[in-house]
Design a protein around this motif. Sequence first.
Motif, short mmCIF file in Angstrom:
data_model
loop_
_atom_site.label_atom_id
_atom_site.label_comp_id
_atom_site.label_asym_id
_atom_site.label_seq_id
_atom_site.Cartn_x
_atom_site.Cartn_y
_atom_site.Cartn_z
N ARG A 178 0.84 -1.20 0.00
CA ARG A 178 0.00 0.00 0.00
C ARG A 178 0.88 1.25 0.00
O ARG A 178 1.75 1.42 0.85
CB ARG A 178 -0.91 -0.03 1.22
CG ARG A 178 -2.00 1.03 1.20
CD ARG A 178 -2.96 0.84 2.35
NE ARG A 178 -4.01 1.84 2.35
CZ ARG A 178 -4.90 1.97 3.31
NH1 ARG A 178 -4.86 1.14 4.37
NH2 ARG A 178 -5.84 2.90 3.25
N PRO A 223 0.97 -4.75 3.20
CA PRO A 223 0.59 -5.48 1.98
C PRO A 223 -0.91 -5.34 1.69
O PRO A 223 -1.73 -5.43 2.60
CB PRO A 223 0.96 -6.93 2.30
CG PRO A 223 0.85 -7.02 3.79
CD PRO A 223 1.28 -5.68 4.32
N ASP A 224 -1.25 -5.13 0.42
CA ASP A 224 -2.68 -5.10 0.04
C ASP A 224 -2.89 -5.78 -1.32
O ASP A 224 -3.78 -5.44 -2.09
CB ASP A 224 -3.21 -3.67 0.03
CG ASP A 224 -2.65 -2.84 -1.12
OD1 ASP A 224 -1.61 -3.25 -1.70
OD2 ASP A 224 -3.24 -1.80 -1.45
N LYS A 271 -3.78 -4.31 -6.61
CA LYS A 271 -3.73 -3.56 -5.34
C LYS A 271 -5.13 -3.41 -4.72
O LYS A 271 -6.14 -3.68 -5.37
CB LYS A 271 -3.11 -2.19 -5.58
CG LYS A 271 -3.88 -1.32 -6.57
CD LYS A 271 -3.13 -0.02 -6.80
CE LYS A 271 -3.86 0.85 -7.80
NZ LYS A 271 -3.18 2.11 -8.06
N THR A 297 -6.36 -5.14 -2.43
CA THR A 297 -6.91 -6.50 -2.29
C THR A 297 -7.96 -6.82 -3.35
O THR A 297 -8.96 -7.49 -3.09
CB THR A 297 -7.49 -6.74 -0.88
OG1 THR A 297 -8.55 -5.80 -0.64
CG2 THR A 297 -6.42 -6.61 0.19
N ALA A 351 -1.53 -10.06 0.90
CA ALA A 351 -2.34 -9.62 2.05
C ALA A 351 -2.71 -10.81 2.94
O ALA A 351 -2.96 -10.64 4.14
CB ALA A 351 -3.61 -8.92 1.55
N LYS A 391 0.30 -11.63 5.83
CA LYS A 391 0.78 -10.71 6.86
C LYS A 391 0.41 -11.25 8.25
O LYS A 391 -0.62 -11.89 8.43
CB LYS A 391 0.19 -9.32 6.66
CG LYS A 391 -1.31 -9.23 6.80
CD LYS A 391 -1.79 -7.82 6.49
CE LYS A 391 -3.32 -7.73 6.59
NZ LYS A 391 -3.84 -6.40 6.25
#
Length: 332
Positions: free
Chosen positions: A27, A37-38, A78, A80, A131, A134
């Motif tokens: 992100r 993270p996304d 991106k 998610t 995602a 994490k």
Amino acid sequence: MTEGNFVDYVKVHVTSGKGGQGSKHMRREKYIPKGGPDGGDGGRGGHVIVKANKNLWTLYHLKFKRHFKAEHGEHGSKQTSTGADGADVYIEVPLGTVVRDKETEEILFELTEDGEEKVVAKGGRGGLGNAHFKSATNQTPRYSQPGEEGEEVDIILELKILADVGLVGFPNAGKSTLLSVITAAKPKIANYEFTTLKPNLGIVKYRDFKTFVVADIPGIIEGAAEGKGIGHRFLRHIERNSTLLFLIPADAPDIKEQYDILVDELRRYNPQLLDKERLVAISKSDMLDDELKAEMKKILDKQFKGIPYLFISSVAQQGLTELKDKLWAMLN
């Protein structure tokens, strides 16, 4: 549809779609430092699906298209965002189609109802984005899963005609003539063996708007189960019929012997065929006078113990109402 367009056996190569790769995106926004993270998941690959269609009666439309390939799934992105699934590919087939694995000859499934669908090659699953990975101890995973590969398989599509009554008999027994008289079908009729090269279907109109379907199977000869003649190619169509109508001409040297040969060919091909209801029709009986017919009945009563039979003539339209009555009673 002409005889040349009747196709009941095709080999097809199918490939399902590969799953999309998961995203490794981190992100990045102006006022959110270390956004984390996304990355989204990849989309599923497209399936290859076989679907039954009641408006088809042959596999002719697959004769010149032997490869089917579904779309791959889209990659994740991106925020998610999950990738789009790959488009599925449909192979439409007539009711009564059996699908086999070409390598093992194993039957995978059969389709007998309109609109019925079966997946023959599954699309690969999409990979997970970062995602998903994490955690408190791994706050910036910079990896994701790749998509799964699709499936690639060779299949055999084999049509077995769905009909209520199957006409069984030697070449020139009068099967096509009978079909042309009791239904609206227009099969090729000629005075030589193997005039009928493909199965023909006809719908018989019965009382009170009732109907049933009759299939004229090309002539079977002795040894058909071992591949002699052309009848062995179409014996599988008889497997779907609930009632078998044996047609034997009145001028046959030995009516019972011809019947026994036909029954033996069915038994050698598939013993379960002998569990079906049976009716014997002595065709071309307009050439018999009453005295000769009475003599034949005495002999046939002894030979056909418990097996119903009757005399008919397609050309002279004799015994056809009684034939329809008996067939309807057996079907119901």
